[in-house]
Design an enzyme around this catalytic site. Structure first.
Site, short mmCIF file in Angstrom:
data_model
loop_
_atom_site.label_atom_id
_atom_site.label_comp_id
_atom_site.label_asym_id
_atom_site.label_seq_id
_atom_site.Cartn_x
_atom_site.Cartn_y
_atom_site.Cartn_z
CE LYS A 57 76.30 31.09 -0.70
NZ LYS A 57 76.76 30.16 0.77
CG ASP A 109 80.02 27.85 0.68
OD1 ASP A 109 80.16 28.17 1.65
OD2 ASP A 109 78.82 27.90 0.10
P1 NDP Z 1 68.74 27.10 4.43
O1 NDP Z 1 68.26 28.17 5.42
O2 NDP Z 1 69.05 26.79 3.31
O3 NDP Z 1 68.33 26.31 5.39
C1 NDP Z 1 68.36 25.91 6.24
C2 NDP Z 1 67.73 24.53 6.98
O4 NDP Z 1 68.11 24.20 8.56
C3 NDP Z 1 66.48 23.71 6.86
O5 NDP Z 1 67.41 22.33 6.83
C4 NDP Z 1 66.07 24.62 8.43
O6 NDP Z 1 64.29 23.38 7.75
C5 NDP Z 1 66.01 24.26 8.90
N1 NDP Z 1 65.89 24.37 10.35
C6 NDP Z 1 65.42 25.86 10.45
N2 NDP Z 1 65.00 25.60 11.84
C7 NDP Z 1 65.53 25.06 12.35
C8 NDP Z 1 64.88 24.55 13.70
N3 NDP Z 1 64.82 24.90 14.85
N4 NDP Z 1 65.11 23.01 13.58
C9 NDP Z 1 65.43 22.31 12.60
N5 NDP Z 1 65.96 22.38 11.77
C10 NDP Z 1 65.59 24.10 11.28
O7 NDP Z 1 70.29 27.93 5.19
P2 NDP Z 1 71.91 27.15 4.71
O8 NDP Z 1 71.84 26.23 4.68
O9 NDP Z 1 71.93 27.91 4.00
O10 NDP Z 1 72.27 27.66 5.73
C11 NDP Z 1 72.14 26.70 7.15
C12 NDP Z 1 73.75 27.88 8.33
O11 NDP Z 1 75.04 27.23 7.72
C13 NDP Z 1 73.31 28.83 8.80
O12 NDP Z 1 72.59 29.15 9.70
C14 NDP Z 1 74.74 29.59 8.30
O13 NDP Z 1 74.93 30.49 9.39
C15 NDP Z 1 75.73 28.32 7.93
N6 NDP Z 1 76.30 28.20 6.90
C16 NDP Z 1 77.50 28.12 7.74
C17 NDP Z 1 78.52 28.53 5.90
C18 NDP Z 1 80.27 28.06 6.53
O14 NDP Z 1 81.31 29.14 5.76
N7 NDP Z 1 80.51 28.54 7.44
C19 NDP Z 1 78.42 28.22 4.82
C20 NDP Z 1 77.17 28.41 4.97
C21 NDP Z 1 75.99 27.93 5.49
P3 NDP Z 1 63.19 23.74 7.44
O15 NDP Z 1 63.17 23.73 5.82
O16 NDP Z 1 62.54 22.88 8.21
O17 NDP Z 1 62.96 25.12 7.89
#
Ligand code: NDP
Length: 282
Positions: free
Chosen positions: A66, A102
């Site tokens: 992306k 999105d």
């Molecule tokens: P990224 O990997 O870019 O970001 C993930 C975020 O989650 C980071 O801020 C990370 O923090 C945080 N995180 C992960 N594990 C934990 C935890 N245990 N506690 C607190 N924070 C945590 O992923 P995306 O942003 O692309 O996607 C996030 C979710 O959104 C995905 O699981 C996906 O399924 C969903 N999504 C849904 C969409 C839809 O169409 N409905 C579209 C896009 C995404 P850190 O940096 O500290 O690891």
């Protein structure tokens, strides 16, 4: 001749987009097919270069491409540039253009669910790609204040610094990852967006996050959204339902990001019910 559309990702076999778009083409009698293309990162430039010779009509782009796709395009829409992610490619004359559906997909799903976004005070949990799309989408939809909280506060600070100009006039602010700060923030929140991957597959991280977020401090009228759609009812949404809050799952965002891409490609209104049914069945 059959028009070919598709999705570039790696892996891509799990994607529900082919089912959703193929059902829409079928329902509208459009002679087109949507195909998953498994493209490893090092082959992305070659894949993009092949779009014209293969006469592909439009593409979605998913993880891990992306962001890396951006420099390979002729033009990128301003919101996609601000978010730093493109998920849809279309042709504008001869130019290959990238956009992010999105962000408007999320807001369209929330409006369809009956939520009021104009003037809303929003809290976004997480600072990754989905959080960035949420912030820009909600700012465009009229949210006045968006607080971002992430377990690594510097990531939230980075997001705010990078998106403040794009989100204006909405005000972005960072909330530290602390119980007291969360309680105060929740009490001033109309809409909570869970945008981390912690709730994915309902593992131990999901329960820990639900425990960490003081949803009981939200006003009675607040709504809770989880962008994760596997499972549809995450532990955060379960807790919110127990607290009698309105909840919205992430499948709507998936549906409407696809619908907006479909409309861009075909110029026709997306058959939402058909696409929804295909998503539910896939
Ligand atoms: P990224 O990997 O870019 O970001 C993930 C975020 O989650 C980071 O801020 C990370 O923090 C945080 N995180 C992960 N594990 C934990 C935890 N245990 N506690 C607190 N924070 C945590 O992923 P995306 O942003 O692309 O996607 C996030 C979710 O959104 C995905 O699981 C996906 O399924 C969903 N999504 C849904 C969409 C839809 O169409 N409905 C579209 C896009 C995404 P850190 O940096 O500290 O690891």
């Amino acid at each position: 001749m059959t028009d070919i559309y598709g999705i570039l990702g790696f892996p891509v076999g799990h994607s529900r987009s082919p089912a959703m778009h193929n059902s829409a083409f079928h329902a509208l009698g459009i002679d087109a097919m949507y195909v998953p293309f498994a493209v490893p990162p090092e082959r992305l430039p070659a894949a993009i270069a092949s779009i014209r010779p293969l006469n592909l009509r439009g593409l979605n782009v998913t993880l891990p491409h992306k962001t890396n796709v951006i420099p390979l395009l002729d033009r990128v829409e301003p919101d996609a540039l601000a978010i730093g992610a493109v998920n849809t490619l279309f042709f504008e004359g001869d130019k290959l253009v990238g956009m992010n559906t999105d962000a408007p997909g999320l807001t369209r799903s929330l409006l369809e669910a009956g939520l009021r976004l104009q003037g809303a005070r929003v809290t976004v949990v997480g600072a990754g790609g989905a959080a960035r799309a949420s912030v820009v989408g909600l700012a465009r939809a009229g949210a006045t204040r968006i607080s971002i909280t992430a377990r690594r506060t510097p990531e939230a600070e980075k997001l705010v610094a990078e998106l403040a100009a794009a989100a204006a006039p909405a005000v972005l602010r960072v909330e530290t990852w602390e119980r007291a700060a969360h309680r105060r923030c929740m009490s001033e929140t109309d809409l909570l967006i869970q945008a981390t991957s912690a709730t994915l597959d309902d593992g131990p991280a999901a329960a820990a996050l639900a425990e960490a977020l003081p949803l009981d401090a939200l006003p009675d009228s607040a709504a809770v959204v989880d962008l994760v759609y596997k499972p549809r009812v995450t532990s955060v949404l379960k807790l919110a339902k127990d607290l009698q809050k309105q909840t919205v799952d992430g499948l709507g965002m998936l549906l409407y990001q696809g619908a907006i891409a479909f409309e861009k490609w075909t110029g026709q209104p997306a058959p939402i019910k058909v696409m929804q049914a295909a998503l539910d069945a896939s």
